[in-house]
Design a protein around this motif. Sequence first.
Motif, PDB file in Angstrom:
ATOM      1  N   ALA A  90       0.817  -1.218   0.000  1.00 30.93           N
ATOM      2  CA  ALA A  90       0.000   0.000   0.000  1.00 30.93           C
ATOM      3  C   ALA A  90       0.845   1.259   0.000  1.00 30.93           C
ATOM      4  N   GLN A  91       2.122   1.144   0.335  1.00 33.80           N
ATOM      5  CA  GLN A  91       2.950   2.347   0.467  1.00 33.80           C
ATOM      6  C   GLN A  91       4.349   2.161  -0.115  1.00 33.80           C
ATOM      7  N   TYR A  92       4.478   1.269  -1.112  1.00 34.84           N
ATOM      8  CA  TYR A  92       5.817   0.969  -1.611  1.00 34.84           C
ATOM      9  C   TYR A  92       6.502   2.187  -2.223  1.00 34.84           C
ATOM     10  N   ASP A  93       5.729   3.106  -2.838  1.00 34.80           N
ATOM     11  CA  ASP A  93       6.355   4.268  -3.465  1.00 34.80           C
ATOM     12  C   ASP A  93       6.513   5.447  -2.510  1.00 34.80           C
ATOM     13  N   GLU A  94       5.946   5.350  -1.318  1.00 35.43           N
ATOM     14  CA  GLU A  94       6.129   6.348  -0.267  1.00 35.43           C
ATOM     15  C   GLU A  94       6.325   5.615   1.064  1.00 35.43           C
ATOM     16  N   GLU A 135      12.028  -2.738   3.703  1.00 33.38           N
ATOM     17  CA  GLU A 135      13.358  -2.131   3.720  1.00 33.38           C
ATOM     18  C   GLU A 135      13.863  -1.846   2.311  1.00 33.38           C
ATOM     19  N   LEU A 136      13.670  -2.778   1.397  1.00 27.16           N
ATOM     20  CA  LEU A 136      14.134  -2.573   0.026  1.00 27.16           C
ATOM     21  C   LEU A 136      13.384  -1.425  -0.653  1.00 27.16           C
ATOM     22  N   CYS A 137      12.115  -1.262  -0.342  1.00 29.20           N
ATOM     23  CA  CYS A 137      11.376  -0.121  -0.894  1.00 29.20           C
ATOM     24  C   CYS A 137      11.958   1.196  -0.386  1.00 29.20           C
ATOM     25  N   LEU A 155      14.848  -6.165  -5.162  1.00 31.59           N
ATOM     26  CA  LEU A 155      13.426  -6.007  -4.866  1.00 31.59           C
ATOM     27  C   LEU A 155      12.587  -6.945  -5.722  1.00 31.59           C
ATOM     28  N   VAL A 156      12.954  -7.114  -6.985  1.00 30.01           N
ATOM     29  CA  VAL A 156      12.240  -8.041  -7.862  1.00 30.01           C
ATOM     30  C   VAL A 156      12.330  -9.465  -7.307  1.00 30.01           C
ATOM     31  N   MET A 182       6.661  -5.868  -8.781  1.00 29.18           N
ATOM     32  CA  MET A 182       7.773  -6.401  -9.565  1.00 29.18           C
ATOM     33  C   MET A 182       7.972  -5.601 -10.838  1.00 29.18           C
ATOM     34  N   ARG A 183       6.891  -5.282 -11.525  1.00 30.22           N
ATOM     35  CA  ARG A 183       6.996  -4.504 -12.769  1.00 30.22           C
ATOM     36  C   ARG A 183       7.563  -3.122 -12.495  1.00 30.22           C
ATOM     37  N   TRP A 184       7.096  -2.492 -11.399  1.00 26.26           N
ATOM     38  CA  TRP A 184       7.586  -1.162 -11.028  1.00 26.26           C
ATOM     39  C   TRP A 184       9.081  -1.202 -10.755  1.00 26.26           C
ATOM     40  N   ALA A 185       9.526  -2.228 -10.016  1.00 27.82           N
ATOM     41  CA  ALA A 185      10.946  -2.352  -9.705  1.00 27.82           C
ATOM     42  C   ALA A 185      11.762  -2.670 -10.954  1.00 27.82           C
ATOM     43  N   ALA A 186      11.216  -3.499 -11.834  1.00 27.48           N
ATOM     44  CA  ALA A 186      11.944  -3.883 -13.046  1.00 27.48           C
ATOM     45  C   ALA A 186      12.241  -2.675 -13.926  1.00 27.48           C
TER      46      ALA A 186
END
Length: 396
Positions: A90-94, A135-137, A155-156, A182-186
């Motif tokens: 829910a908060q991977y980008d923030e 942590e990886l985010c 992260l992937v 996964m797509r976002w990290a890739a």
Amino acid sequence: MPRIVYRGVGTRIAYERRIASRTQEQLAERAGVALGTIRKIERGERGVSDAVLDAIAEALDIDPARLLPNRERPDDRVHQAMPGLAAVLAQYDEPEDGPCRRLPALREDVAALVAHRLSARYRSISRVAPGLLAELCRVVSTAGPDDRPEVARLLVKTCRAADAVAYKHGARDLSARLLDLMRWAAEQAEDAIVNATVAYVRTELHFAARTHAVGLRALERALDQAPRHDVPEAVATRGALHMRAAVLASRAGDGDSAEAHLHDARALGDRVREDTYQGTAFGPDSVRVHEVSVAVSRGGEHLGRALQLAREWKPPLELPAERRSGFYIELGRAQLWSGRPDAAFESLKVARRIAPQHAREHRWVREDAATLRRLKRADAESLSHFAEWCHAGVDA
């Protein structure tokens, strides 16, 4: 995730330890648990945490379920990890503030997580994945341009391990959200092989929805974009995509495409060692496992091919446990459909011995165990125990 402590398991641990011909000292050493703790557990003076239970079961080479009272199920711990994973997504980008270790420590933890996935240790993944993902985010959001691609690749891999837990335990919505991460990290990994890995894993959505033809087209597009050079990682990448495309084609009823993709996978498999790329095993032995899968998916006259392959070859111990277990699950289905229920039951038991958590959560194991219980009433007791173990009939 709340801490779980199991009571009343000491006598079971002592029994399994004696069956394995190990002393308390040997068990303590193999499990990485203090000898005094082992003694207190076996005497019933203290309970067992889920982490210690897993360590003892692994040291004894058994399923943790054998150490628990019948009323308790160790896979409950996996389901208790789901809210933690959902919170991270829910908060991977923030991401919230928290620890951000250096790359060597992160590499080590991710490598251990990948090893858990290949060995189908889903409960171990469920303990570690939520915190490591969070942590990886954080790290990827603050990493400099030189480090960000590697952190994104880590992260992937972590998403993939977490997805193995979510997908195998039926949390399809959570699985889809992990695939989105996964797509976002890739996109930040700047690596064509990572993109191919994500395409490979995303076909889970099509297996679950049974949109096999759509998934096949997606994989064929990924093959068009996959790196063409001859380094082993690139060869294994294309080979793995061909293996999965063959299975999708067979389930879509496209036998010609299935055989064409198997042919290409064999040719690529002959060019690399049996190894892993991004956590996916590929090589000649993995291709043979997929040949069985394709034959079973095609059914009918093709089942004989699966049985013939199994007579000529068995997966070596070097293959990841999840893949070896999958081979015997596929073989069991071929044997069942060929009118050999006794052999089918033996194959399912082999699959359980190799990777109990994988077999327990596999839909085909449940379906076939339920069918066998109906067919083999003379063996009702052993089949009933097996069927209860894998929850046969729950979704069969």
